[in-house]
Motif scaffolding. Structure first.
Motif, mmCIF file in Angstrom:
data_model
loop_
_atom_site.group_PDB
_atom_site.id
_atom_site.type_symbol
_atom_site.label_atom_id
_atom_site.label_comp_id
_atom_site.label_asym_id
_atom_site.label_seq_id
_atom_site.Cartn_x
_atom_site.Cartn_y
_atom_site.Cartn_z
ATOM 1 N N ARG A 108 0.907 -1.344 -0.088
ATOM 2 C CA ARG A 108 -0.073 -0.084 0.001
ATOM 3 C C ARG A 108 0.814 1.162 0.070
ATOM 4 O O ARG A 108 1.884 1.408 0.612
ATOM 5 C CB ARG A 108 -1.055 -0.054 1.260
ATOM 6 N N GLN A 120 -3.008 -8.842 4.570
ATOM 7 C CA GLN A 120 -4.476 -8.536 4.554
ATOM 8 C C GLN A 120 -5.295 -9.843 5.147
ATOM 9 O O GLN A 120 -6.485 -9.531 5.573
ATOM 10 C CB GLN A 120 -4.846 -8.386 3.031
ATOM 11 N N ALA A 121 -4.647 -10.855 5.308
ATOM 12 C CA ALA A 121 -5.524 -12.185 5.805
ATOM 13 C C ALA A 121 -5.721 -11.939 7.259
ATOM 14 O O ALA A 121 -6.629 -12.598 8.053
ATOM 15 C CB ALA A 121 -4.539 -13.449 5.490
ATOM 16 N N SER A 123 -6.566 -9.057 8.695
ATOM 17 C CA SER A 123 -7.623 -8.038 9.059
ATOM 18 C C SER A 123 -8.948 -8.257 8.860
ATOM 19 O O SER A 123 -9.175 -8.980 7.760
ATOM 20 C CB SER A 123 -7.147 -6.884 8.113
ATOM 21 N N THR A 126 -10.800 -7.194 5.484
ATOM 22 C CA THR A 126 -10.819 -7.874 4.189
ATOM 23 C C THR A 126 -12.163 -8.547 3.955
ATOM 24 O O THR A 126 -12.508 -8.497 3.032
ATOM 25 C CB THR A 126 -9.336 -8.711 4.177
ATOM 26 N N ARG A 130 -15.926 -7.151 1.251
ATOM 27 C CA ARG A 130 -16.524 -8.079 0.228
ATOM 28 C C ARG A 130 -17.985 -7.842 0.363
ATOM 29 O O ARG A 130 -18.796 -8.545 -0.444
ATOM 30 C CB ARG A 130 -15.855 -9.431 0.004
ATOM 31 N N VAL A 145 -12.137 1.198 4.191
ATOM 32 C CA VAL A 145 -10.965 0.198 4.152
ATOM 33 C C VAL A 145 -9.404 0.496 4.429
ATOM 34 O O VAL A 145 -8.709 0.396 5.196
ATOM 35 C CB VAL A 145 -11.009 -0.950 3.115
ATOM 36 N N GLU A 149 -6.849 0.271 7.649
ATOM 37 C CA GLU A 149 -5.664 0.021 7.460
ATOM 38 C C GLU A 149 -4.578 0.614 7.682
ATOM 39 O O GLU A 149 -3.452 0.477 8.345
ATOM 40 C CB GLU A 149 -5.268 -0.752 6.129
#
Length: 267
Positions: A108, A120-121, A123, A126, A130, A145, A149
């Motif tokens: 980022r 990302q996994a 948080s 994530t 979706r 988002v 982050e």
């Protein structure tokens, strides 16, 4: 047990402890009591994982997890403080291949840090990113988002993760710089990150800053937040969206203030 077997066992136990560290899970009692096979764990936030029953019993024996029998012939499973401590030690091992197997690394661009890499996994944002609302639009806007982050990056850079059993409190100007854990123990970059977190949370306000810390920084699931704060079911999702919108506005105003003023028009 040989060193390779110990390593595999440690990684598998770390997977189990990490799964339950996010939220409690339930499983059929018959699977736990079976001599072989797998235990199908379903977490309160909907995530699921299958664990070998022998590994599950090993975690119980070592005190890493706790399984309580509930009505309906099911077990409610949680990670213990010993399990969280063990998980922290295992993840701190730089030679552990377990870390990279379960990461979703992304790069980022951050106004305060330049290019940064995040996992990302880990948080909860994530998965929430979706989700779509009834109208078909995304439940969280990309800016929401991104703001969450960004707060997590500063929280981590500021070394604000509390030790087990402690609660984090925002930095205050009256804190003694020479005290243990004070400004004297921090690098300039860490202190700047702490100040950015403190400003952001003050801008969002005390009513919304708690859910930001819980989800974005402490990586708690929404069900866990509702249980700890005694909120109604599904209310944490709405509170989080409101908080992220306020946080995104704060960061947008901060970025706009950095833009150079346009040159005056020539007469």
């Amino acid at each position: 047990m040989q060193s390779s077997e110990l390593s595999r066992s440690r990684k598998a136990l770390a997977v189990l402890a990490g799964f339950l560290a996010r939220d409690r899970a339930s499983c059929p009692a018959s699977e736990v009591e079976a001599p072989s096979g797998q235990v199908h764990l379903i977490r309160d936030d909907g995530a699921s994982r299958k664990i070998d029953v022998k590994l599950f019993k090993l975690a119980l024996q070592r005190g890493l997890i706790l399984a309580e029998r509930k009505p309906g012939n099911v077990f409610s499973c949680t990670v213990t403080p010993q399990g969280r401590s063990a998980l922290k030690r295992w993840l701190a091992d730089p030679d552990s291949a377990f870390q990279d197997q379960h990461r979703m690394l992304a790069t980022r661009s951050d106004p305060d840090h330049g290019l940064v890499r995040i996992n990302q996994a880990e948080s909860p944002l994530t998965a929430l990113a979706r989700i779509r609302g009834r109208s078909g639009g995304l439940f969280l806007e990309p800016a929401h988002v991104e703001a969450g982050e960004r707060l997590r990056i500063d929280f981590t850079r500021g070394q604000m993760q509390p030790s087990l059993g402690q609660r984090w409190e925002p930095l205050r100007s009256g804190r003694q710089s020479g005290s243990a854990g004070g400004a004297a123990d921090l690098t300039e970059a860490a202190m700047s990150a702490r100040l950015r977190v403190d400003r952001a949370l003050q801008e969002v306000g005390p009513e919304l800053s708690g859910v930001l810390l819980d989800v974005c920084c402490f990586l708690k699931g929404l069900a866990e937040v509702e249980r700890e704060r005694q909120w109604p079911a599904r209310s944490a999702k709405l509170m989080l969206r409101t908080a992220l919108a306020a946080l995104a506005r704060h960061y947008a105003m901060k970025c706009s203030s950095r833009q150079p003023a346009p040159p005056p028009h020539a007469p």
